[in-house]
Scaffold this motif. Structure first.
Motif, PDB file in Angstrom:
ATOM      1  N   GLY A   1      44.554 -19.309  -5.868  1.00  0.00           N
ATOM      2  CA  GLY A   1      45.952 -19.376  -6.247  1.00  0.00           C
ATOM      3  C   GLY A   1      46.191 -20.512  -7.217  1.00  0.00           C
ATOM      4  N   ILE A   2      47.448 -20.675  -7.627  1.00  0.00           N
ATOM      5  CA  ILE A   2      47.834 -21.744  -8.538  1.00  0.00           C
ATOM      6  C   ILE A   2      48.680 -22.762  -7.777  1.00  0.00           C
ATOM      7  N   GLU A   3      48.264 -24.013  -7.860  1.00  0.00           N
ATOM      8  CA  GLU A   3      49.031 -25.121  -7.299  1.00  0.00           C
ATOM      9  C   GLU A   3      49.418 -26.036  -8.455  1.00  0.00           C
ATOM     10  N   GLY A   4      50.699 -25.998  -8.824  1.00  0.00           N
ATOM     11  CA  GLY A   4      51.133 -26.716 -10.019  1.00  0.00           C
ATOM     12  C   GLY A   4      50.539 -26.077 -11.251  1.00  0.00           C
ATOM     13  N   ASN A   5      49.724 -26.807 -11.989  1.00  0.00           N
ATOM     14  CA  ASN A   5      49.048 -26.271 -13.168  1.00  0.00           C
ATOM     15  C   ASN A   5      47.554 -26.113 -12.926  1.00  0.00           C
ATOM     16  N   THR A   6      47.170 -25.962 -11.657  1.00  0.00           N
ATOM     17  CA  THR A   6      45.755 -25.940 -11.298  1.00  0.00           C
ATOM     18  C   THR A   6      45.399 -24.672 -10.533  1.00  0.00           C
ATOM     19  N   ILE A   7      44.286 -24.041 -10.921  1.00  0.00           N
ATOM     20  CA  ILE A   7      43.735 -22.922 -10.159  1.00  0.00           C
ATOM     21  C   ILE A   7      42.857 -23.502  -9.056  1.00  0.00           C
TER      22      ILE A   7
ATOM     23  N   ASN B   1      31.894 -22.640   9.537  1.00  0.00           N
ATOM     24  CA  ASN B   1      31.548 -24.053   9.591  1.00  0.00           C
ATOM     25  C   ASN B   1      31.456 -24.742   8.240  1.00  0.00           C
ATOM     26  N   ASN B   2      31.527 -23.996   7.147  1.00  0.00           N
ATOM     27  CA  ASN B   2      31.402 -24.640   5.847  1.00  0.00           C
ATOM     28  C   ASN B   2      32.251 -23.937   4.808  1.00  0.00           C
ATOM     29  N   ALA B   3      32.517 -24.652   3.699  1.00  0.00           N
ATOM     30  CA  ALA B   3      33.378 -24.105   2.650  1.00  0.00           C
ATOM     31  C   ALA B   3      33.084 -24.788   1.329  1.00  0.00           C
ATOM     32  N   ILE B   4      33.317 -24.052   0.251  1.00  0.00           N
ATOM     33  CA  ILE B   4      33.263 -24.595  -1.104  1.00  0.00           C
ATOM     34  C   ILE B   4      34.658 -24.496  -1.701  1.00  0.00           C
ATOM     35  N   ASN B   5      35.115 -25.592  -2.308  1.00  0.00           N
ATOM     36  CA  ASN B   5      36.414 -25.623  -2.975  1.00  0.00           C
ATOM     37  C   ASN B   5      36.222 -26.013  -4.435  1.00  0.00           C
ATOM     38  N   LEU B   6      36.857 -25.271  -5.332  1.00  0.00           N
ATOM     39  CA  LEU B   6      36.813 -25.551  -6.762  1.00  0.00           C
ATOM     40  C   LEU B   6      38.235 -25.613  -7.298  1.00  0.00           C
ATOM     41  N   SER B   7      38.474 -26.464  -8.265  1.00  0.00           N
ATOM     42  CA  SER B   7      39.782 -26.479  -8.925  1.00  0.00           C
ATOM     43  C   SER B   7      39.625 -26.903 -10.377  1.00  0.00           C
ATOM     44  N   PHE B   8      40.510 -26.339 -11.225  1.00  0.00           N
ATOM     45  CA  PHE B   8      40.479 -26.645 -12.656  1.00  0.00           C
ATOM     46  C   PHE B   8      41.805 -26.200 -13.261  1.00  0.00           C
ATOM     47  N   PRO B   9      42.132 -26.650 -14.480  1.00  0.00           N
ATOM     48  CA  PRO B   9      43.425 -26.304 -15.091  1.00  0.00           C
ATOM     49  C   PRO B   9      43.608 -24.797 -15.244  1.00  0.00           C
ATOM     50  N   ASN B  10      44.855 -24.345 -15.101  1.00  0.00           N
ATOM     51  CA  ASN B  10      45.123 -22.906 -15.176  1.00  0.00           C
ATOM     52  C   ASN B  10      45.063 -22.356 -16.594  1.00  0.00           C
ATOM     53  N   ASP B  11      44.954 -23.233 -17.601  1.00  0.00           N
ATOM     54  CA  ASP B  11      44.807 -22.765 -18.989  1.00  0.00           C
ATOM     55  C   ASP B  11      43.399 -22.997 -19.511  1.00  0.00           C
ATOM     56  N   ILE B  12      42.436 -23.171 -18.621  1.00  0.00           N
ATOM     57  CA  ILE B  12      41.069 -23.466 -19.026  1.00  0.00           C
ATOM     58  C   ILE B  12      40.477 -22.304 -19.824  1.00  0.00           C
TER      59      ILE B  12
ATOM     60  N   THR C   1      40.409 -33.646 -13.386  1.00  0.00           N
ATOM     61  CA  THR C   1      40.968 -32.352 -13.799  1.00  0.00           C
ATOM     62  C   THR C   1      40.135 -31.184 -13.269  1.00  0.00           C
ATOM     63  N   ILE C   2      38.845 -31.421 -13.061  1.00  0.00           N
ATOM     64  CA  ILE C   2      37.944 -30.395 -12.541  1.00  0.00           C
ATOM     65  C   ILE C   2      37.233 -30.971 -11.317  1.00  0.00           C
ATOM     66  N   THR C   3      37.390 -30.296 -10.175  1.00  0.00           N
ATOM     67  CA  THR C   3      36.836 -30.830  -8.940  1.00  0.00           C
ATOM     68  C   THR C   3      36.006 -29.781  -8.215  1.00  0.00           C
ATOM     69  N   ALA C   4      35.097 -30.269  -7.388  1.00  0.00           N
ATOM     70  CA  ALA C   4      34.301 -29.406  -6.519  1.00  0.00           C
ATOM     71  C   ALA C   4      33.991 -30.189  -5.243  1.00  0.00           C
ATOM     72  N   THR C   5      34.210 -29.559  -4.106  1.00  0.00           N
ATOM     73  CA  THR C   5      33.883 -30.201  -2.834  1.00  0.00           C
ATOM     74  C   THR C   5      33.185 -29.196  -1.936  1.00  0.00           C
ATOM     75  N   TYR C   6      32.425 -29.751  -1.000  1.00  0.00           N
ATOM     76  CA  TYR C   6      31.757 -28.944   0.023  1.00  0.00           C
ATOM     77  C   TYR C   6      32.166 -29.472   1.391  1.00  0.00           C
ATOM     78  N   THR C   7      32.663 -28.579   2.240  1.00  0.00           N
ATOM     79  CA  THR C   7      33.096 -28.965   3.572  1.00  0.00           C
ATOM     80  C   THR C   7      32.075 -28.497   4.591  1.00  0.00           C
ATOM     81  N   LEU C   8      31.593 -29.428   5.412  1.00  0.00           N
ATOM     82  CA  LEU C   8      30.599 -29.133   6.440  1.00  0.00           C
ATOM     83  C   LEU C   8      31.120 -29.643   7.782  1.00  0.00           C
ATOM     84  N   ASP C   9      31.321 -28.701   8.720  1.00  0.00           N
ATOM     85  CA  ASP C   9      31.796 -29.052  10.071  1.00  0.00           C
ATOM     86  C   ASP C   9      33.043 -29.929  10.024  1.00  0.00           C
TER      87      ASP C   9
END
Length: 266
Positions: A174-180, A188-199, A210-218
């Motif tokens: 989804g879009i949060e503000g100007n970010t996808i 038990n785990n997840a990957i999250n990515l975000s970047f500008p919606n006009d990329i 402006t560009i993020t990536a995280t990994y969630t473990l437990d």
């Protein structure tokens, strides 16, 4: 195995439609130069006049939907009713709508069965292409059982986490503000990515701003220490985006996420 597949393809190319007519009902084609032949073929004529023809094996499925059932030529592509969808053994879905092209020819519609030919180019948006040639369907009967032909742009996200396959059971975007914001999660785990919606398409370093990536473990979220995202396609009118990614979390975990890819609607 490769020699065996080449032999099958050569036999298919030589025998063609004549071979189909000796195996009624049937649906078969060359898909990216690999021979595909259904073990079950059926059709459904819906109340609105659309015709659905489907060929299945234990692991794969090819579905053709047409705006009518009379003999003639039906053009695939765009946002119209006519479309072809192929689901492979990995669950990846290729569709001609809206970016693909091709045609289906109904040559015979006698005795509540349908025979004809087809060819098309279908896509996993931004990730892969499927070319179908020398397609034939022969005396495919109308059955009472409904046929699903949903080709809504699928949500795809996958990666290797420390060389282990990660295929999330839940994918959201989804879009949060100007970010996808994209999230793929299992229990038990997840990957999250975000970047500008006009990329735009291109390679971008993960800068955690402006560009993020995280990994969630437990339940613990681990931030990327280094990595990059490659946007391969982005349609801002249809809100579809695709790309690849890789990154590594910092110490002490030092988890490596590689061969990541996504194709999602936000």
């Amino acid at each position: 195995m490769k020699t065996f597949m080449l032999f099958l393809f050569a036999a298919f190319a030589l025998i063609g439609c004549e071979d189909v007519q000796n195996n009624s009902p049937a649906l078969q084609a060359s898909l990216n130069d690999e021979f595909y032949k259904s073990t079950d073929a059926r059709a459904q004529l819906r109340p609105d006049g659309t015709l659905v023809i489907q060929g299945m094996t234990d692991l794969e499925k090819l579905t053709i939907t047409l705006s009518g059932s009379t003999e003639g030529v039906y053009t695939l592509g765009g946002n119209g009713t006519n479309r072809a969808i192929f689901e492979d053994f990995l669950g990846s879905i290729y569709t001609t709508r809206p970016f693909g092209d091709g045609e289906v020819v109904i040559e015979s519609s006698a005795d509540n069965t349908f025979s004809g030919t087809f060819k098309f180019n279908a896509y996993r948006y931004g990730l892969d292409t499927l070319n179908a040639q020398q397609g034939h369907f022969y005396k495919v009967p109308i059955l009472d059982a409904p046929i699903e032909d949903d080709d809504d742009q699928p949500m795809e996200l996958s990666a290797l986490i420390d060389s282990e396959n990660f295929n999330p059971s839940i994918i959201t975007a989804g879009i949060e503000g100007n970010t996808i914001v994209i999230r793929g999660a299992n229990q038990n785990n997840a990957i999250n990515l975000s970047f500008p919606n006009d990329i735009s398409p291109g390679n971008y370093p993960i800068d955690n701003e402006t560009i993020t990536a995280t990994y969630t473990l437990d339940g613990t979220q681990l931030t990327s220490d280094s990595g990059e995202i490659n946007i391969t396609a982005h349609d801002t009118d249809l809100n579809i985006i695709a790309g690849t990614f890789s990154f590594q979390t910092g110490e002490p975990e030092n988890i490596e996420i590689t061969e990541g890819s996504f194709s999602i609607t936000y």
